[in-house]
Design a protein around this motif. Structure first.
Motif, PDB file in Angstrom:
ATOM      1  N   SER A   3       0.833  -1.197   0.000  1.00  0.00           N
ATOM      2  CA  SER A   3       0.000   0.000   0.000  1.00  0.00           C
ATOM      3  C   SER A   3       0.874   1.256   0.000  1.00  0.00           C
ATOM      4  O   SER A   3       2.035   1.220   0.431  1.00  0.00           O
ATOM      5  N   PRO A   4       0.344   2.383  -0.484  1.00  0.00           N
ATOM      6  CA  PRO A   4       1.103   3.636  -0.430  1.00  0.00           C
ATOM      7  C   PRO A   4       1.580   3.971   0.988  1.00  0.00           C
ATOM      8  O   PRO A   4       2.679   4.490   1.176  1.00  0.00           O
ATOM      9  N   LEU A   5       0.755   3.637   1.991  1.00  0.00           N
ATOM     10  CA  LEU A   5       1.137   3.885   3.384  1.00  0.00           C
ATOM     11  C   LEU A   5       2.403   3.120   3.735  1.00  0.00           C
ATOM     12  O   LEU A   5       3.343   3.674   4.324  1.00  0.00           O
ATOM     13  N   LYS A   6       2.447   1.837   3.352  1.00  0.00           N
ATOM     14  CA  LYS A   6       3.627   1.011   3.626  1.00  0.00           C
ATOM     15  C   LYS A   6       4.844   1.505   2.856  1.00  0.00           C
ATOM     16  O   LYS A   6       5.979   1.409   3.334  1.00  0.00           O
ATOM     17  N   ALA A   7       4.604   2.015   1.654  1.00  0.00           N
ATOM     18  CA  ALA A   7       5.717   2.454   0.801  1.00  0.00           C
ATOM     19  C   ALA A   7       6.202   3.851   1.161  1.00  0.00           C
ATOM     20  O   ALA A   7       7.247   4.294   0.670  1.00  0.00           O
ATOM     21  N   GLY A   8       5.445   4.542   1.992  1.00  0.00           N
ATOM     22  CA  GLY A   8       5.837   5.896   2.379  1.00  0.00           C
ATOM     23  C   GLY A   8       5.581   6.931   1.315  1.00  0.00           C
ATOM     24  O   GLY A   8       6.172   8.007   1.314  1.00  0.00           O
ATOM     25  N   GLY A   9       4.661   6.624   0.400  1.00  0.00           N
ATOM     26  CA  GLY A   9       4.353   7.548  -0.685  1.00  0.00           C
ATOM     27  C   GLY A   9       2.989   8.186  -0.510  1.00  0.00           C
ATOM     28  O   GLY A   9       2.266   7.896   0.449  1.00  0.00           O
ATOM     29  N   PRO A  10       2.585   9.036  -1.466  1.00  0.00           N
ATOM     30  CA  PRO A  10       1.276   9.684  -1.396  1.00  0.00           C
ATOM     31  C   PRO A  10       0.150   8.694  -1.679  1.00  0.00           C
ATOM     32  O   PRO A  10       0.336   7.709  -2.401  1.00  0.00           O
ATOM     33  N   ASP A  11      -1.004   8.952  -1.121  1.00  0.00           N
ATOM     34  CA  ASP A  11      -2.181   8.117  -1.340  1.00  0.00           C
ATOM     35  C   ASP A  11      -2.836   8.575  -2.641  1.00  0.00           C
ATOM     36  O   ASP A  11      -3.517   9.597  -2.678  1.00  0.00           O
ATOM     37  N   ILE A  12      -2.642   7.821  -3.711  1.00  0.00           N
ATOM     38  CA  ILE A  12      -3.208   8.220  -5.002  1.00  0.00           C
ATOM     39  C   ILE A  12      -4.694   7.887  -5.098  1.00  0.00           C
ATOM     40  O   ILE A  12      -5.391   8.382  -5.997  1.00  0.00           O
ATOM     41  N   PHE A  13      -5.195   7.057  -4.189  1.00  0.00           N
ATOM     42  CA  PHE A  13      -6.571   6.591  -4.294  1.00  0.00           C
ATOM     43  C   PHE A  13      -7.577   7.562  -3.685  1.00  0.00           C
ATOM     44  O   PHE A  13      -8.679   7.737  -4.210  1.00  0.00           O
ATOM     45  N   GLU A  14      -7.212   8.212  -2.585  1.00  0.00           N
ATOM     46  CA  GLU A  14      -8.145   9.102  -1.894  1.00  0.00           C
ATOM     47  C   GLU A  14      -8.703  10.207  -2.802  1.00  0.00           C
ATOM     48  O   GLU A  14      -9.921  10.443  -2.816  1.00  0.00           O
ATOM     49  N   PRO A  15      -7.865  10.907  -3.587  1.00  0.00           N
ATOM     50  CA  PRO A  15      -8.417  11.956  -4.450  1.00  0.00           C
ATOM     51  C   PRO A  15      -9.414  11.426  -5.471  1.00  0.00           C
ATOM     52  O   PRO A  15     -10.402  12.105  -5.795  1.00  0.00           O
ATOM     53  N   MET A  16      -9.187  10.211  -5.967  1.00  0.00           N
ATOM     54  CA  MET A  16     -10.122   9.646  -6.947  1.00  0.00           C
ATOM     55  C   MET A  16     -11.437   9.254  -6.297  1.00  0.00           C
ATOM     56  O   MET A  16     -12.514   9.416  -6.888  1.00  0.00           O
ATOM     57  N   ILE A  17     -11.368   8.731  -5.064  1.00  0.00           N
ATOM     58  CA  ILE A  17     -12.607   8.418  -4.334  1.00  0.00           C
ATOM     59  C   ILE A  17     -13.382   9.703  -4.075  1.00  0.00           C
ATOM     60  O   ILE A  17     -14.607   9.772  -4.282  1.00  0.00           O
ATOM     61  N   GLU A  18     -12.682  10.742  -3.633  1.00  0.00           N
ATOM     62  CA  GLU A  18     -13.329  12.022  -3.346  1.00  0.00           C
ATOM     63  C   GLU A  18     -13.982  12.607  -4.583  1.00  0.00           C
ATOM     64  O   GLU A  18     -15.089  13.162  -4.521  1.00  0.00           O
ATOM     65  N   ALA A  19     -13.315  12.479  -5.733  1.00  0.00           N
ATOM     66  CA  ALA A  19     -13.873  13.012  -6.982  1.00  0.00           C
ATOM     67  C   ALA A  19     -15.159  12.286  -7.348  1.00  0.00           C
ATOM     68  O   ALA A  19     -16.150  12.899  -7.760  1.00  0.00           O
ATOM     69  N   ALA A  20     -15.162  10.973  -7.171  1.00  0.00           N
ATOM     70  CA  ALA A  20     -16.361  10.201  -7.487  1.00  0.00           C
ATOM     71  C   ALA A  20     -17.509  10.556  -6.542  1.00  0.00           C
ATOM     72  O   ALA A  20     -18.656  10.724  -6.979  1.00  0.00           O
ATOM     73  N   ARG A  21     -17.201  10.701  -5.266  1.00  0.00           N
ATOM     74  CA  ARG A  21     -18.243  11.059  -4.300  1.00  0.00           C
ATOM     75  C   ARG A  21     -18.763  12.476  -4.555  1.00  0.00           C
ATOM     76  O   ARG A  21     -19.962  12.746  -4.444  1.00  0.00           O
ATOM     77  N   ARG A  22     -17.860  13.363  -4.900  1.00  0.00           N
ATOM     78  CA  ARG A  22     -18.246  14.769  -5.120  1.00  0.00           C
ATOM     79  C   ARG A  22     -19.193  14.908  -6.305  1.00  0.00           C
ATOM     80  O   ARG A  22     -20.178  15.643  -6.257  1.00  0.00           O
ATOM     81  N   THR A  23     -18.904  14.191  -7.370  1.00  0.00           N
ATOM     82  CA  THR A  23     -19.702  14.319  -8.589  1.00  0.00           C
ATOM     83  C   THR A  23     -20.859  13.331  -8.648  1.00  0.00           C
ATOM     84  O   THR A  23     -21.758  13.474  -9.482  1.00  0.00           O
ATOM     85  N   GLY A  24     -20.824  12.315  -7.756  1.00  0.00           N
ATOM     86  CA  GLY A  24     -21.866  11.302  -7.779  1.00  0.00           C
ATOM     87  C   GLY A  24     -21.801  10.403  -8.993  1.00  0.00           C
ATOM     88  O   GLY A  24     -22.789   9.771  -9.380  1.00  0.00           O
ATOM     89  N   SER A  25     -20.621  10.313  -9.595  1.00  0.00           N
ATOM     90  CA  SER A  25     -20.455   9.539 -10.821  1.00  0.00           C
ATOM     91  C   SER A  25     -19.016   9.054 -10.921  1.00  0.00           C
ATOM     92  O   SER A  25     -18.096   9.677 -10.381  1.00  0.00           O
ATOM     93  N   MET A  26     -18.817   7.957 -11.658  1.00  0.00           N
ATOM     94  CA  MET A  26     -17.470   7.448 -11.908  1.00  0.00           C
ATOM     95  C   MET A  26     -16.851   8.063 -13.160  1.00  0.00           C
ATOM     96  O   MET A  26     -15.723   7.712 -13.524  1.00  0.00           O
ATOM     97  N   GLU A  27     -17.555   8.967 -13.811  1.00  0.00           N
ATOM     98  CA  GLU A  27     -17.083   9.517 -15.090  1.00  0.00           C
ATOM     99  C   GLU A  27     -15.697  10.158 -14.958  1.00  0.00           C
ATOM    100  O   GLU A  27     -14.769   9.834 -15.703  1.00  0.00           O
ATOM    101  N   GLU A  28     -15.544  11.083 -14.030  1.00  0.00           N
ATOM    102  CA  GLU A  28     -14.278  11.801 -13.873  1.00  0.00           C
ATOM    103  C   GLU A  28     -13.168  10.849 -13.424  1.00  0.00           C
ATOM    104  O   GLU A  28     -12.037  10.891 -13.931  1.00  0.00           O
TER     105      GLU A  28
END
Length: 302
Positions: free
Chosen positions: A136-161
């Motif tokens: 996982s990014p947490l284990k690797a010490g890197g940025p969480d690339i997944f959180e922004p994509m989840i937030e975008a989907a929740r914000r728009t209510g769609s998987m389009e973006e």
């Protein structure tokens, strides 16, 4: 290609959608299992399946939680790779499949393959690991690339973006411009991933428990050979993949394996090279799958 999807209710009450494509002239054909990337329901493999069946391999595909017709758990944060591996074990039991000739996994499907091989030894013959991170990014010490994509989907209510963002991670803009019909096909399949499904699979990828590095050697002990495949353009994955390859190789060295551990770089390919480098990918895996394996040359059904 028309795909008839079957549904299995798991002990957890979730549903896993799957397709088993036989070889009509070969009732006891060796079975190749295809395991998918995040946001890549099983139909993304549609162009690969007929290539494999023409070579004499039956093909089993399944959908990750919340992808295609697979359902999600009530707690979206609860999904782990151990749970997904257990789901596949239940599916194999349901289909009376005691052994698969090969597991071909891409990204999270490859991670699941390593977890499965370590947890359930001697069910997978050959393991093909494509384009996966090792932890996982947490284990690797890197940025969480997944959180922004989840937030975008929740914000728009769609998987389009989110789907568009992932497409641009998978493929180059040049490739998408040159292949508009295939890009459109893949995008439409991606959009059958629910927002809940995307979030729950991201939970597995983001989990503190997601770390393949200590599992790779044990996975190697439970298989007969492995092939690691990485797309040339897929960011820094070769480093992750080489580390996993070395672990699997150590495990295989402990047994009398008839198949070695290979490493292939698919030229001009990205994260899902079975799509943007289809011909090269099929050539590489077919050669590997045809290497002899005495146990999987026999019947694989109970």
């Amino acid at each position: 290609m028309a795909t008839s999807v079957s549904l299995l209710t798991l002990p957890s009450s979730r549903i896993i959608s799957h397709v088993l494509t036989p070889v009509p002239s070969k009732p006891k054909a060796p079975i190749v299992l295809l395991s998918n990337s995040l946001c890549a329901p099983l139909a993304t493999w549609d162009h690969v399946v007929p290539k494999l069946t023409s070579e004499g391999f039956a093909v089993l595909r399944y959908d990750q939680p919340g992808h295609g017709a697979s359902s999600v758990p009530a707690d979206l944060s609860s999904t782990t790779f151990d749970i997904i591996a257990d789901d596949v074990r239940e599916l194999l039991n349901h289909l009376s499949i005691s052994r698969v000739h090969a597991w071909i996994g891409v990204s999270m499907g490859a991670a699941t393959g390593i977890v499965f091989a370590a947890k359930y030894p001697n069910i997978i013959g050959k393991l093909v690991v494509c384009n996966t991170i090792s932890c996982s990014p947490l284990k690797a010490g890197g940025p969480d690339i997944f959180e922004p994509m989840i937030e975008a989907a929740r914000r728009t209510g769609s998987m389009e973006e989110t789907a568009q963002t992932i497409l641009e991670r998978w493929f180059s803009l040049d490739w998408m411009s040159a292949n508009p019909d295939e890009t459109r096909r893949v995008r439409q399949i991606m959009l059958t991933t629910s927002i809940d499904g995307f979030e729950t699979c991201c939970a597995a990828l983001r989990s503190e428990s997601f770390d393949l590095r200590p599992l790779a050697e044990k996975a190697g002990e439970g298989i007969d050979g492995a092939l690691f495949i990485v797309g040339e353009n897929d960011m820094d994955l070769p480093e992750h993949m080489l580390q996993l390859r070395d672990g699997v190789k150590r495990g295989l060295s402990k047994k009398d394996s008839m198949v070695s551990v290979g490493f292939e770089v698919i030229k001009n390919a990205g994260h899902v090279s079975y799509i943007d480098a289809h011909d090269q990918f099929v050539t590489v895996i077919t050669k590997f799958l045809q290497q002899w394996d005495s146990r999987t040359s026999m019947s694989q059904r109970h």
